[in-house]
Design a protein around this motif. Structure first.
Motif, PDB file in Angstrom:
ATOM      1  N   ALA A  66       6.308   2.897  -0.868  1.00 24.56           N
ATOM      2  CA  ALA A  66       5.769   3.633   0.497  1.00 24.56           C
ATOM      3  C   ALA A  66       7.024   3.514   1.407  1.00 24.56           C
ATOM      4  CB  ALA A  66       4.730   2.831   0.972  1.00 24.56           C
ATOM      5  N   GLU A  67       7.693   2.378   1.602  1.00 24.63           N
ATOM      6  CA  GLU A  67       8.887   2.186   2.525  1.00 24.63           C
ATOM      7  C   GLU A  67       9.883   3.280   2.262  1.00 24.63           C
ATOM      8  OE1 GLU A  67       8.894  -2.655   3.440  1.00 24.63           O
ATOM      9  OE2 GLU A  67       9.750  -1.997   1.595  1.00 24.63           O
ATOM     10  N   GLU A  68      10.432   3.449   0.966  1.00 31.68           N
ATOM     11  CA  GLU A  68      11.226   4.637   0.432  1.00 31.68           C
ATOM     12  C   GLU A  68      10.759   5.977   0.691  1.00 31.68           C
ATOM     13  OE1 GLU A  68      12.341   3.957  -3.686  1.00 31.68           O
ATOM     14  OE2 GLU A  68      13.438   2.217  -3.093  1.00 31.68           O
ATOM     15  N   ALA A  69       9.440   6.175   0.765  1.00 27.88           N
ATOM     16  CA  ALA A  69       8.808   7.634   1.105  1.00 27.88           C
ATOM     17  C   ALA A  69       9.033   7.682   2.492  1.00 27.88           C
ATOM     18  CB  ALA A  69       7.456   7.536   0.470  1.00 27.88           C
ATOM     19  N   ALA A  70       8.723   6.693   3.407  1.00 30.23           N
ATOM     20  CA  ALA A  70       8.657   6.665   4.872  1.00 30.23           C
ATOM     21  C   ALA A  70      10.181   6.968   5.324  1.00 30.23           C
ATOM     22  CB  ALA A  70       8.284   5.544   5.342  1.00 30.23           C
TER      23      ALA A  70
END
Length: 161
Positions: free
Chosen positions: A22-26
Protein backbone atom coordinates in the motif's frame (compact mmCIF):
# COMPACT_ATOMS: atom_id res chain seq x y z
CA UNK A 1 14.62 -26.25 11.89
CA UNK A 2 12.53 -25.78 8.83
CA UNK A 3 10.95 -23.26 6.53
CA UNK A 4 8.81 -20.67 8.22
CA UNK A 5 6.15 -18.65 6.48
CA UNK A 6 5.68 -14.93 7.13
CA UNK A 7 3.54 -12.12 5.80
CA UNK A 8 5.99 -10.47 3.44
CA UNK A 9 5.11 -6.82 3.99
CA UNK A 10 4.27 -6.80 7.69
CA UNK A 11 7.85 -6.01 8.75
CA UNK A 12 7.72 -2.46 7.46
CA UNK A 13 5.10 -1.54 10.03
CA UNK A 14 6.88 -3.27 12.89
CA UNK A 15 10.47 -2.21 12.28
CA UNK A 16 10.05 0.87 10.10
CA UNK A 17 12.11 -0.61 7.27
CA UNK A 18 10.95 -1.36 3.78
CA UNK A 19 7.49 -0.50 2.54
CA UNK A 20 4.18 -2.26 2.42
CA UNK A 21 2.43 -2.76 -0.91
CA UNK A 22 0.00 0.00 0.00
CA UNK A 23 2.84 2.40 0.82
CA UNK A 24 4.62 1.58 -2.46
CA UNK A 25 1.38 2.06 -4.39
CA UNK A 26 0.77 5.42 -2.70
CA UNK A 27 4.34 6.48 -3.43
CA UNK A 28 4.02 5.43 -7.09
CA UNK A 29 0.73 7.33 -7.40
CA UNK A 30 2.29 10.45 -5.88
CA UNK A 31 5.26 10.17 -8.25
CA UNK A 32 2.93 9.78 -11.25
CA UNK A 33 0.89 12.79 -10.13
CA UNK A 34 4.05 14.88 -9.80
CA UNK A 35 5.19 13.80 -13.29
CA UNK A 36 1.75 14.66 -14.71
CA UNK A 37 1.88 18.08 -13.02
CA UNK A 38 5.38 18.71 -14.42
CA UNK A 39 4.24 17.64 -17.90
CA UNK A 40 1.21 19.95 -17.67
CA UNK A 41 3.40 22.92 -16.66
CA UNK A 42 5.81 22.10 -19.53
CA UNK A 43 2.91 22.06 -22.00
CA UNK A 44 1.70 25.43 -20.68
CA UNK A 45 5.23 26.79 -21.07
CA UNK A 46 5.45 25.45 -24.64
CA UNK A 47 2.09 27.02 -25.55
CA UNK A 48 3.28 30.36 -24.16
CA UNK A 49 6.65 30.02 -25.95
CA UNK A 50 4.75 29.47 -29.22
CA UNK A 51 2.97 32.77 -28.48
CA UNK A 52 -0.48 31.21 -28.64
CA UNK A 53 -2.76 33.72 -26.93
CA UNK A 54 -4.81 32.02 -24.20
CA UNK A 55 -5.90 33.88 -21.08
CA UNK A 56 -5.90 31.84 -17.86
CA UNK A 57 -4.43 28.82 -19.62
CA UNK A 58 -4.57 25.67 -17.53
CA UNK A 59 -3.51 22.17 -18.55
CA UNK A 60 -4.38 19.25 -16.28
CA UNK A 61 -3.19 15.73 -17.05
CA UNK A 62 -4.81 12.61 -15.65
CA UNK A 63 -3.27 9.42 -17.01
CA UNK A 64 -3.45 9.77 -20.81
CA UNK A 65 -6.09 12.53 -20.88
CA UNK A 66 -5.22 16.22 -20.85
CA UNK A 67 -7.85 18.81 -19.99
CA UNK A 68 -7.21 22.29 -21.38
CA UNK A 69 -9.05 25.39 -20.22
CA UNK A 70 -8.75 29.12 -20.73
CA UNK A 71 -9.95 31.76 -23.16
CA UNK A 72 -8.31 31.46 -26.59
CA UNK A 73 -7.97 34.58 -28.74
CA UNK A 74 -9.58 32.86 -31.74
CA UNK A 75 -10.62 29.47 -33.09
CA UNK A 76 -7.25 28.89 -34.79
CA UNK A 77 -5.41 29.49 -31.52
CA UNK A 78 -7.73 27.10 -29.70
CA UNK A 79 -7.14 24.39 -32.30
CA UNK A 80 -3.37 24.91 -32.22
CA UNK A 81 -3.34 24.56 -28.43
CA UNK A 82 -5.29 21.30 -28.74
CA UNK A 83 -2.74 20.07 -31.29
CA UNK A 84 0.27 21.05 -29.17
CA UNK A 85 -1.16 19.12 -26.25
CA UNK A 86 -2.53 16.17 -28.24
CA UNK A 87 0.62 15.69 -30.30
CA UNK A 88 2.61 15.19 -27.09
CA UNK A 89 3.97 11.79 -26.09
CA UNK A 90 1.73 10.07 -23.55
CA UNK A 91 -1.43 12.05 -24.38
CA UNK A 92 -4.19 10.05 -26.07
CA UNK A 93 -7.14 12.38 -25.43
CA UNK A 94 -7.60 16.13 -25.08
CA UNK A 95 -10.67 17.38 -23.21
CA UNK A 96 -11.21 20.85 -24.66
CA UNK A 97 -12.73 23.19 -22.07
CA UNK A 98 -11.51 26.40 -23.73
CA UNK A 99 -13.68 29.31 -24.75
CA UNK A 100 -13.03 31.47 -27.81
CA UNK A 101 -13.08 35.27 -27.83
CA UNK A 102 -13.32 35.74 -31.62
CA UNK A 103 -15.48 33.04 -33.15
CA UNK A 104 -14.69 31.73 -36.64
CA UNK A 105 -15.33 28.46 -38.50
CA UNK A 106 -13.75 25.34 -37.05
CA UNK A 107 -11.01 23.57 -38.98
CA UNK A 108 -10.98 19.85 -39.70
CA UNK A 109 -8.28 17.64 -38.22
CA UNK A 110 -6.23 15.13 -40.20
CA UNK A 111 -4.08 12.36 -38.73
CA UNK A 112 -0.96 11.86 -40.82
CA UNK A 113 -0.39 8.33 -42.13
CA UNK A 114 2.73 6.84 -43.65
CA UNK A 115 3.25 8.25 -47.14
CA UNK A 116 1.35 11.48 -46.49
CA UNK A 117 2.76 14.81 -47.65
CA UNK A 118 1.20 18.21 -47.20
CA UNK A 119 0.56 18.24 -50.96
CA UNK A 120 -1.24 14.90 -50.81
CA UNK A 121 -3.31 16.09 -47.86
CA UNK A 122 -4.14 19.36 -49.68
CA UNK A 123 -5.24 17.37 -52.73
CA UNK A 124 -7.57 15.29 -50.52
CA UNK A 125 -9.18 18.25 -48.71
CA UNK A 126 -8.96 21.04 -51.31
CA UNK A 127 -8.70 19.15 -54.60
CA UNK A 128 -5.40 20.91 -55.31
CA UNK A 129 -1.99 19.73 -54.08
CA UNK A 130 -0.57 23.23 -54.58
CA UNK A 131 -2.70 24.46 -51.65
CA UNK A 132 -0.29 22.73 -49.24
CA UNK A 133 1.03 26.12 -47.96
CA UNK A 134 -2.45 26.78 -46.49
CA UNK A 135 -2.09 23.68 -44.32
CA UNK A 136 1.53 24.52 -43.48
CA UNK A 137 0.61 28.07 -42.39
CA UNK A 138 -2.36 26.77 -40.39
CA UNK A 139 -0.03 24.56 -38.37
CA UNK A 140 2.70 27.10 -37.64
CA UNK A 141 4.50 27.45 -35.28
CA UNK A 142 4.23 23.71 -34.52
CA UNK A 143 5.46 22.93 -38.04
CA UNK A 144 8.72 24.56 -39.05
CA UNK A 145 9.21 22.75 -42.38
CA UNK A 146 6.51 21.49 -44.77
CA UNK A 147 8.53 18.31 -45.34
CA UNK A 148 8.71 17.40 -41.64
CA UNK A 149 5.46 15.68 -40.77
CA UNK A 150 5.24 12.23 -39.22
CA UNK A 151 2.70 9.39 -39.00
CA UNK A 152 0.34 9.83 -36.07
CA UNK A 153 0.70 13.62 -36.03
CA UNK A 154 -2.59 15.51 -36.16
CA UNK A 155 -2.81 18.62 -38.37
CA UNK A 156 -5.33 21.46 -38.71
CA UNK A 157 -7.02 21.69 -42.09
CA UNK A 158 -8.72 25.10 -42.23
CA UNK A 159 -11.59 25.87 -44.57
CA UNK A 160 -10.60 27.85 -47.65
CA UNK A 161 -11.92 31.40 -47.79
Amino acid sequence: MGLFSFIKNAGAKVFGIGKTDAEEAAEAAAKELKLEELAARKLEETINDLQLQVENLNVFIDDETATVSGAAYDQATKEKVILVVGNSNGIAFVDDQMTVENVEPEAQFHTVVSGDTLGKIAKTYYGNAMKYPVIFEANKPMLTDPDKIYPGQVLRIPALD
